[in-house]
Write an enzyme that holds these catalytic residues in place. Structure first.
Site, PDB file in Angstrom:
ATOM      1  CG  HIS A  58      -2.050  -1.055   1.019  1.00  0.00           C
ATOM      2  ND1 HIS A  58      -3.163  -0.870   0.244  1.00  0.00           N
ATOM      3  CD2 HIS A  58      -2.132  -2.324   1.499  1.00  0.00           C
ATOM      4  CE1 HIS A  58      -3.905  -1.968   0.266  1.00  0.00           C
ATOM      5  NE2 HIS A  58      -3.296  -2.876   1.016  1.00  0.00           N
ATOM      6  CG  ASP A  60       1.250   0.469  -5.510  1.00  0.00           C
ATOM      7  OD1 ASP A  60       0.400   0.788  -4.643  1.00  0.00           O
ATOM      8  OD2 ASP A  60       1.042  -0.420  -6.368  1.00  0.00           O
ATOM      9  CG  ASP A 195      -0.252  -5.673  -8.457  1.00  0.00           C
ATOM     10  OD1 ASP A 195       0.652  -5.648  -7.596  1.00  0.00           O
ATOM     11  OD2 ASP A 195      -1.459  -5.630  -8.181  1.00  0.00           O
TER      12      ASP A 195
HETATM   13  C1  GLA Z   1      -2.919  -4.384  -5.082  1.00  0.00           C
HETATM   14  C2  GLA Z   1      -2.730  -3.242  -6.068  1.00  0.00           C
HETATM   15  C3  GLA Z   1      -1.290  -2.707  -5.987  1.00  0.00           C
HETATM   16  C4  GLA Z   1      -0.896  -2.379  -4.556  1.00  0.00           C
HETATM   17  C5  GLA Z   1      -1.238  -3.534  -3.610  1.00  0.00           C
HETATM   18  C6  GLA Z   1      -1.012  -3.183  -2.169  1.00  0.00           C
HETATM   19  O1  GLA Z   1      -2.137  -5.477  -5.446  1.00  0.00           O
HETATM   20  O2  GLA Z   1      -2.979  -3.665  -7.387  1.00  0.00           O
HETATM   21  O3  GLA Z   1      -1.146  -1.595  -6.817  1.00  0.00           O
HETATM   22  O4  GLA Z   1      -1.496  -1.188  -4.133  1.00  0.00           O
HETATM   23  O5  GLA Z   1      -2.586  -3.957  -3.762  1.00  0.00           O
HETATM   24  O6  GLA Z   1       0.348  -2.960  -1.929  1.00  0.00           O
END
Ligand code: GLA
Length: 411
Positions: A58, A60, A195
């Site tokens: 959390h 990014d 991701d």
């Molecule tokens: C999901 C979102 C990412 C990131 C994570 C938490 O995977 O797609 O962008 O925010 O949650 O770190």
């Protein structure tokens, strides 16, 4: 961060690569599936991996730091151009087919997975790429909704397949950004870029340190002799549920309030733990806790990168445990099942560290363990987790793999 590094795909335009990165059997399997549905062979197959995030959760979407790795689970998209402007997609994991016209790409209610395909196409068109109508066969082994980024992998594999068929190329970072936008605009999830970034830019036996503000990145080798055990709680909670977007709103509220004391800040990335101690008392308690997680997590990621570079797995593991506690108590995105996995891992001497990975609210935990003990720890989780939670886990002993690749298919 020291520099922009080069990876096999970072140095040039991502257009074609060899058969090195995806398993040959998986590609042949995708081609067979394509033939079954569309009647003849595909012309290209793209593969994109899922990920675990080692630390930096959390952060990014707060312009912060993340440290994910691509794993040996992937989505494959076999594709062939058509003579009209239709995208016809078959998702074998859902046994379903859907169509969309390149002239009118809009989000749909059902089937939800088509939004990742159509959204990605829409964002490539927005880049000025002249896409062709395409048949797409989608196959994969990333569990859906488990927090291992099956949606990012689907977007990235779709992007590579469509680009290849259009005989066009985009830089790896632009591919990741286009896929992230597809998720915002078509799936309604205001995710960060982690991701999609790792799915494009991952490298075997390396973790990827990303500065989500500058988008500079650096691959850091993972020492030999360690494994990742990934344990899926099998607690499903859709990422689209309001909780993720709510956390983002809490962070934005924190920035707005703190900017009265710290003019010029634009994201939690700009705040140090000391500044938060000094000015945080003016924030509502839940906003203060959210901010504390992000601010301390950014510091942990930087320390964990230094620890990995120095081969200090014990320090790295400690930071993983601290990250989990912060996500549990301050960010409030863990759940009893994830905590149970981390507690079981913490009892093992050969485990360096463990934490929830991904958005949370269910999904997976990741555990860093010495290779010689990985299977034993995995087995312990398979046995103890059901006793403690009443649920069956899915446990993987994962390897760290290369990012996305595209393979021309010749019969
Ligand atoms: C999901 C979102 C990412 C990131 C994570 C938490 O995977 O797609 O962008 O925010 O949650 O770190």
């Amino acid at each position: 961060m020291e520099s922009h590094c080069t990876s096999p795909v970072a140095s040039g335009l991502l257009k074609e690569s060899s058969l090195m990165t995806a398993s040959h059997d998986a590609l042949v399997h995708a081609a067979d599936g394509f033939r079954r549905i569309f009647g003849s062979a595909p012309t290209v197959i793209a593969a994109a991996p899922g990920r675990v995030n080692l630390i930096g959760e959390h952060t990014d979407y707060n312009d912060g730091f993340v440290f994910p790795a691509a794993i040996d689970l992937s989505i494959r998209v076999a594709a062939r151009p058509r003579s009209d402007a239709t995208l016809a997609a078959h998702a074998s994991m859902f046994g379903a087919t859907a169509q969309a016209s390149l002239d009118a790409l809009v989000p749909v209610r059902e089937p939800g997975w088509m939004n990742y395909v159509a959204g990605t196409a829409a964002m490539l068109l927005a880049h000025g790429i002249r896409l062709r109508g395409t048949d797409l066969f989608i196959q994969g082994d990333i569990p859906v909704g488990a927090g291992l980024s099956s949606s990012a992998a689907l977007e990235v594999a779709t992007a590579l397949a469509l680009l290849s068929i259009a005989d066009a190329a985009l830089s790896p970072v632009d591919i990741a950004l286009a896929c992230q936008k597809a998720e915002h605009a078509f799936a309604g999830v205001h995710c960060g870029v982690m991701d999609q970034f790792i799915s494009v830019l991952g490298k075997r036996d390396h973790a990827l340190f990303v500065d989500c503000r500058s988008l500079s990145y650096e691959l850091v080798p993972i020492p030999a002799g360690v494994r990742l055990v990934v344990c899926d709680t099998n607690v499903k909670r859709a990422l689209t549920s309001s909780a993720y977007n709510e956390r983002r709103a809490d962070c934005a509220a924190g920035v707005a309030a703190l900017s009265k004391h710290l003019p010029g800040i634009t994201a939690l990335r700009d705040i140090s733990p000391e500044q938060l101690d000094r000015y945080g008392s003016s924030l509502p308690p839940n906003v203060r806790r959210r901010c504390r997680h992000v601010v301390t997590e950014n510091a942990r990621v930087q320390r964990s990168v230094a620890a990995l570079r120095a081969n200090d797995l014990s320090e790295f593991g400690k930071l993983m445990y601290q990250s989990h506690l912060s996500l549990k108590n301050d960010y409030e995105v863990s759940c009893p099942e994830l905590d149970t996995i981390v507690d079981i891992c913490a009892e093992e001497d050969e485990v360096f560290g463990a934490r929830m990975t991904g958005a949370g609210f269910g999904g997976c935990a990741v555990c860093l363990v010495s290779a010689a003990h990985a299977e034993r720890v995995a087995e312990r989780l398979r046995t103890e987790y059901p006793v403690k939670t009443g649920r069956q886990p899915t446990v993987y002993v994962s390897t760290v793999e290369d990012g996305a690749s595209v393979h021309p298919f010749r019969i």
